[in-house]
Design a protein around this motif. Structure first.
Motif, PDB file in Angstrom:
ATOM      1  N   LEU A 163      53.077 -66.501   2.529  1.00  0.00           N
ATOM      2  CA  LEU A 163      53.372 -65.073   2.382  1.00  0.00           C
ATOM      3  C   LEU A 163      53.159 -64.601   0.947  1.00  0.00           C
ATOM      4  N   PRO A 164      52.687 -63.355   0.772  1.00  0.00           N
ATOM      5  CA  PRO A 164      52.470 -62.808  -0.572  1.00  0.00           C
ATOM      6  C   PRO A 164      53.749 -62.813  -1.399  1.00  0.00           C
ATOM      7  N   GLY A 165      53.606 -63.215  -2.650  1.00  0.00           N
ATOM      8  CA  GLY A 165      54.739 -63.202  -3.570  1.00  0.00           C
ATOM      9  C   GLY A 165      55.610 -64.430  -3.509  1.00  0.00           C
ATOM     10  N   VAL A 166      55.326 -65.360  -2.611  1.00  0.00           N
ATOM     11  CA  VAL A 166      56.122 -66.577  -2.475  1.00  0.00           C
ATOM     12  C   VAL A 166      55.448 -67.696  -3.252  1.00  0.00           C
ATOM     13  N   ASP A 167      56.212 -68.337  -4.115  1.00  0.00           N
ATOM     14  CA  ASP A 167      55.729 -69.473  -4.890  1.00  0.00           C
ATOM     15  C   ASP A 167      56.508 -70.701  -4.441  1.00  0.00           C
ATOM     16  N   TRP A 172      62.126 -72.839  -4.581  1.00  0.00           N
ATOM     17  CA  TRP A 172      61.186 -71.812  -4.133  1.00  0.00           C
ATOM     18  C   TRP A 172      61.411 -70.621  -5.049  1.00  0.00           C
ATOM     19  N   HIS A 173      60.340 -69.933  -5.414  1.00  0.00           N
ATOM     20  CA  HIS A 173      60.447 -68.749  -6.279  1.00  0.00           C
ATOM     21  C   HIS A 173      59.837 -67.552  -5.574  1.00  0.00           C
ATOM     22  N   PHE A 174      60.403 -66.402  -5.867  1.00  0.00           N
ATOM     23  CA  PHE A 174      59.844 -65.150  -5.374  1.00  0.00           C
ATOM     24  C   PHE A 174      59.220 -64.441  -6.558  1.00  0.00           C
ATOM     25  N   LEU A 175      57.912 -64.161  -6.473  1.00  0.00           N
ATOM     26  CA  LEU A 175      57.196 -63.540  -7.576  1.00  0.00           C
ATOM     27  C   LEU A 175      57.083 -62.035  -7.412  1.00  0.00           C
ATOM     28  N   GLY A 176      57.489 -61.526  -6.271  1.00  0.00           N
ATOM     29  CA  GLY A 176      57.431 -60.094  -6.027  1.00  0.00           C
ATOM     30  C   GLY A 176      56.450 -59.765  -4.930  1.00  0.00           C
TER      31      GLY A 176
END
Length: 186
Positions: A167-171, A180-184
């Motif tokens: 998914l977009p923004g998921v690192d 897990w990081h959320f990049l926006g």
């Protein structure tokens, strides 16, 4: 890179091998990471054209509203495909995220698949609210309200986490990593 001296011209004196702006858009479509912005150099290399040509194509796409751009340094600029929020989306997520959840590869069909998409959506929303999360956090805070037909949290995670990574923004965590990081999402 082309120097223009050996490029063929048509009867009107224009270069016969003109590059349409859509060719620059194809470079964006070819990315593995759809959230990553591109530079003019990225487009220039992919299209085998001059920097000026790459800038012209990118500027045309910005003027059409297909791309957005911003300066990121004194002489640097990046371009990206905007991820607009859906007009009828009450979750406030970009439409690209909703589309990615809808298109995610999850097991099942019918109501089971719908429940698994809802579970993926809940996992995404959780990460957006908690930009650093561990697997245990998802299992503790998301699984119990979104079991999606899975009898164990581990089976649930084995189905959800591969789709969540896409998914977009998921690192996702690096190999053997935990966070897990959320990049926006916009």
């Amino acid at each position: 890179m082309r120097d223009g001296a050996d490029r063929p011209r048509n009867d009107d004196g224009q270069y016969a091998d003109r590059i349409p702006p859509e060719a620059a858009l194809d470079v964006f479509d070819a990315r593995d990471d759809v959230a990553r912005p591109l530079t003019a150099s990225d487009v220039m290399e992919a299209l085998d054209c001059s920097r000026r040509t790459a800038h012209n194509k990118l500027s045309t796409l910005v003027d059409r509203g297909t791309l957005r751009t911003r300066k990121v340094g004194a002489r640097s600029r990046v371009w990206w495909v905007p991820m607009e929020r859906g007009p009828d989306s009450d979750d406030g997520r970009p439409l690209a995220v909703d589309n990615a959840i809808r298109d995610a590869t999850l097991p099942g069909s019918g109501p089971t698949l719908d429940a698994r998409r809802e579970a993926l959506s809940a996992a995404y929303d959780y990460l957006a609210e908690h930009p650093e999360a561990k697997k245990a956090d998802f299992l503790r805070d998301v699984y119990h309200d979104n079991t999606a037909g899975y009898e164990s949290a581990e089976a649930w995670w084995n189905a959800i986490q591969p789709a969540l990574k896409q998914l977009p923004g998921v690192d996702p965590p690096a190999e053997r990593g935990h966070l897990w990081h959320f990049l926006g999402g916009d």
